[in-house]
Design a protein around this motif. Structure first.
Motif, PDB file in Angstrom:
ATOM      1  N   VAL A 124       0.856  -1.184   0.000  1.00 39.29           N
ATOM      2  CA  VAL A 124       0.000   0.000   0.000  1.00 39.29           C
ATOM      3  C   VAL A 124       0.894   1.236   0.000  1.00 39.29           C
TER       4      VAL A 124
ATOM      5  N   VAL B 242      -1.876   5.357   2.990  1.00 46.32           N
ATOM      6  CA  VAL B 242      -2.812   4.282   3.344  1.00 46.32           C
ATOM      7  C   VAL B 242      -2.291   3.527   4.565  1.00 46.32           C
TER       8      VAL B 242
ATOM      9  N   THR C 232      -3.049   5.472   7.583  1.00 46.67           N
ATOM     10  CA  THR C 232      -4.473   5.357   7.873  1.00 46.67           C
ATOM     11  C   THR C 232      -4.779   4.056   8.594  1.00 46.67           C
TER      12      THR C 232
ATOM     13  N   GLY D  73      -5.441   8.360   3.259  1.00 48.59           N
ATOM     14  CA  GLY D  73      -6.093   7.090   3.017  1.00 48.59           C
ATOM     15  C   GLY D  73      -7.460   7.089   3.661  1.00 48.59           C
TER      16      GLY D  73
ATOM     17  N   PRO E 154      -7.909   0.661   0.374  1.00 47.31           N
ATOM     18  CA  PRO E 154      -6.753   1.134  -0.388  1.00 47.31           C
ATOM     19  C   PRO E 154      -7.032   1.378  -1.858  1.00 47.31           C
TER      20      PRO E 154
ATOM     21  N   ASN F 265      -3.790   3.431  -3.660  1.00 40.88           N
ATOM     22  CA  ASN F 265      -3.640   4.883  -3.541  1.00 40.88           C
ATOM     23  C   ASN F 265      -4.922   5.620  -3.168  1.00 40.88           C
TER      24      ASN F 265
ATOM     25  N   GLY G 180      -7.775   7.661  -1.483  1.00 40.33           N
ATOM     26  CA  GLY G 180      -7.694   8.640  -0.405  1.00 40.33           C
ATOM     27  C   GLY G 180      -6.572   9.632  -0.556  1.00 40.33           C
ATOM     28  N   HIS G 181      -5.954   9.701  -1.716  1.00 36.73           N
ATOM     29  CA  HIS G 181      -4.817  10.607  -1.930  1.00 36.73           C
ATOM     30  C   HIS G 181      -5.336  12.035  -2.078  1.00 36.73           C
TER      31      HIS G 181
END
Length: 317
Positions: free
Chosen positions: A111, A115, A118, A145, A154, A159, A161-162
């Motif tokens: 990940v 992430v 997170t 994340g 994820p 990726n 939640g970027h």
């Protein structure tokens, strides 16, 4: 034989950290090497291999069931490759294949570092007990994340939640990612300092032009420094509110060096959030500092490996 441990790697531009992590998030064996980021990809992989071999030399290695990797990005979990901006020798580098060659038949989960952070905050930190959360790292860049419905999310490539590359200023400055007006272009540490300098802030006698120096000036009452943090807070608030509106998170956790500014960042961020998160289903959204600190990458990589293997985080006592 008991198989209750995860091996975890946290790969960044400065350090490669590894640990054996138990089902409650405790690191029982640790290893680390400097990242030879100025060398070729093979040299970086050799450093990774040294960390893995040090972990594998511990008697507890026989209890390892899965391996997790949290890496600076971009990453592509679907392909098992990484292209960290701060490790120039790795471009589409087959990291998962390289680690698999070292760990045998154990499953390997990759990940991005946001992430991983997170996963750590949800398992052991500030997002614990929340089923829907956004966790962010605000530092040299801005990453993040998501936890949705109680599970790390994820995404296909690792990726999701970027938030750093959500555009919050349609006519804003070009971002190195190719977009314009991204959260990162406004709220990252270097860009907080860049804006302050452009608006007339003068560093102290030591010449320090970091975001930490801007934060210190803001605490001392420098209005230009205060405004630079207020602008960063506004960008973060807009990105957090957009994310909350889209997927209904109820908490945002912020870590990284810029979060170390404390109320210089969090006070204007919370004010701005009230202006952006106005719909009834996001009105109670809260923003809190991260709790996991420098352990977040390793603990989060272990948590991601556990979820991948067990389809849920390990239960806590």
């Amino acid at each position: 034989m008991q198989t209750d441990l995860s091996a975890a790697l946290d790969i960044g531009g400065t350090k490669i950290a590894g640990a054996l992590v138990d089902a409650h998030g405790s690191m029982i064996v640790r290893a680390a090497r400097p990242t030879p980021a100025d060398q070729d990809g093979a040299a970086v992989m050799r450093a990774v291999a040294e960390v893995v071999r040090e972990l594998a030399a511990a008697p507890e290695w026989a209890r390892v069931a899965a391996v997790g990797i949290g890496s600076a990005g971009p990453v592509d979990a679907s392909a098992g490759t990484v292209s960290p901006v701060n490790i120039p020798g790795w471009r589409d580098f087959p990291l998962v294949a390289g680690v698999r060659a070292l760990v045998g038949e154990r499953p390997v989960t990759l990940v991005g570092d946001g992430v991983a952070m997170t996963a750590a905050e949800h398992w052991q930190g500030a997002a614990r007990g929340h089923d829907n959360a956004l966790c962010m790292v605000v530092s040299t860049g801005v990453g993040g994340g998501l936890v949705l419905n109680g599970r790390l999310h994820p995404g296909p490539t690792g990726n999701a939640g970027h938030i750093g590359h959500i555009s919050v200023d349609l006519d804003g400055d070009p971002c190195p990612c190719g977009g314009r007006g991204c959260v990162e272009r406004i709220a990252s540490g270097p860009n907080i300092a860049r804006r302050a300098l452009a608006d007339g802030w003068l560093p102290g006698p030591d010449g320090d032009t970091s975001a930490a120096a801007v934060a210190a000036a803001a605490r001392a009452g420098d209005r230009v420094a205060v405004r630079s943090f207020e602008r960063a807070a506004q960008a973060l608030a807009a990105g957090i509110a957009a994310t909350a509106t889209l997927v209904e998170i109820d908490i945002a956790v912020i870590g990284g060096g810029v979060a170390g500014a404390g109320d210089i960042l969090f006070a204007p961020l919370r004010r701005a959030l009230r202006s952006y998160a106005t719909l009834s289903f996001v009105a109670d959204l809260t923003v809190v500092p991260a709790q996991m600190g420098t352990d977040a990458g390793v603990v989060g990589a272990a948590a991601a490996a556990q979820q991948s293997r067990l389809d849920a985080f390990a239960p806590l006592p």
